[in-house]
Write a protein that holds these residues in place. Structure first.
Motif, short mmCIF file in Angstrom:
data_model
loop_
_atom_site.label_atom_id
_atom_site.label_comp_id
_atom_site.label_asym_id
_atom_site.label_seq_id
_atom_site.Cartn_x
_atom_site.Cartn_y
_atom_site.Cartn_z
N ASP A 41 0.37 -1.30 -0.12
CA ASP A 41 0.16 -0.04 0.00
C ASP A 41 0.77 1.66 -0.08
N LYS A 43 0.91 4.07 0.93
CA LYS A 43 1.10 6.33 1.07
C LYS A 43 1.03 5.69 2.68
N HIS A 90 -6.48 3.98 -6.01
CA HIS A 90 -5.97 4.78 -4.70
C HIS A 90 -5.72 6.34 -5.72
N ASP A 147 -8.77 3.30 -2.02
CA ASP A 147 -7.93 3.22 -1.07
C ASP A 147 -7.43 5.09 -0.48
N ASP A 148 -7.44 5.17 1.00
CA ASP A 148 -6.80 6.73 1.04
C ASP A 148 -7.86 8.47 1.56
N HIS A 202 -9.96 3.56 6.93
CA HIS A 202 -8.71 2.79 6.66
C HIS A 202 -8.00 3.47 7.72
N HIS A 206 -3.43 5.61 8.68
CA HIS A 206 -3.12 4.92 7.70
C HIS A 206 -1.52 3.87 8.73
ZN LIG Z 1 -3.61 3.12 1.80
#
Ligand SMILES: [Zn+2]
Length: 305
Positions: A41, A43, A90, A147-148, A202, A206
């Motif tokens: 992932d 980030k 993303h 995601d994020d 999420h 993070h």
């Molecule tokens: Zn992420």
């Protein structure tokens, strides 16, 4: 947090020449055969701020009619002995040299491909019901995830999704909401939620769950869930692990906090998590694995950058 730096610094390892990865979800009977294979992932988020409640938004919550689960019947349906691809995005934006982003035009091409080929986008509830209760879904089902929680998900992905009548899930880093300029605001999240997008957890920062103590795991799982539930006036039951990282404690913590399904991108066996989601396993695969094993080979054509 500079997202461009973050995204560049991570994730340039071998297999990840693709921006879009595809996860595969396999039904219960094949639990023991499956392995997780997927990406990093990309980030990083500094482990700093905690969730701050957005008072303005919380006081103005209107009851939102969330999308009802659909019943799929007829000939062209399948049961959970078969798999469902999960598209994994993303940022939907262009950045020179950053192959982990999908530009809007490319995203639109991919969505158009799905539309032209008769795909139905499932909500996570529908996915869960398929996996856990064997409720049938259309043969051509797909789950779209982001995601994020980048702002471009609202600015670039959302209009395209609406154009094609598609639904998607955003796994949101809750500390970024209203705090980071490149991330979604509570207002944007509410608009997306009202349309029928799934906004799920999420974690708060993070967090690499496998690096946290159990108490810290509980904290981030609880805080991110509660924040989104208050903001959107709905149940939050699903999570994507940041960096795909999890451990036994994380699974206990997820159970304790009322999560029903978790998505990972880490390369690992999922057998350990069977006690978490007893009835099925989520299997994630790279697109290149998919090319070999999936029947929906043409998906690959839309995933390559
Ligand atoms: Zn992420």
């Amino acid at each position: 947090m500079e997202r461009s730096d973050n995204m560049k610094n991570k994730n340039i390892k071998g297999l990840i020449a693709l921006v879009l990865l595809i996860f595969f979800i396999i039904g219960a009977h094949s639990v023991y055969k499956n392995k997780l294979v997927s990406s990093n992932d990309q980030k990083k988020v500094d482990n700093k701020s905690n969730v701050k409640s957005d008072k303005k938004n919380q006081t103005n919550i209107k009851k939102v009619e969330h999308v009802k689960d659909r019943e799929f019947t007829g000939k062209n349906i399948k049961y959970n002995s078969q798999s469902i691809p999960i598209l994994y995005y993303h940022s939907i934006d262009y950045e020179k040299g950053n192959e982990l982003r999908v530009p809007k035009e490319r995203f639109r091409e991919q969505m158009k491909y799905l539309k032209d080929n008769g795909y139905t986008t499932l909500t996570l509830n529908e996915l869960y019901n398929f996996l856990a209760y064997n409720k049938p879904v259309p043969n051509k089902s797909v789950v779209i995830t982001l995601d994020d929680g980048y702002k471009d998900n609202y600015e670039n992905a959302f209009p395209v999704l609406k154009e094609f009548g598609f639904k998607a899930t955003v796994f949101m880093i809750t500390s970024s909401i209203n705090n980071e300029k490149d991330f979604l605001t509570s207002s944007e999240l509410k608009q997306m939620d009202s349309y029928g997008m799934d906004i799920e957890s999420h974690t708060v920062n993070h967090d690499k769950l496998d690096r946290l103590t159990y108490d810290k795991q509980i904290q981030t799982l609880k805080d991110s869930k509660e924040f989104l539930e208050k903001l959107l006036n709905k149940k939050v039951k699903y999570i994507a692990y940041p960096y795909g990282k999890w451990n036994e404690n994380a699974i206990k913590a997820l159970k304790a906090e009322g999560y029903s399904m978790a998505f990972t991108t880490a390369e690992t066996s999922y057998e350990k998590s069977i006690d978490f989601i007893k009835k099925f396993v989520i299997c994630l695969k790279y697109i290149n694995t998919l090319i070999r094993k999936s029947k929906i080979l043409r998906i690959k054509n839309i995933n390559l950058i």
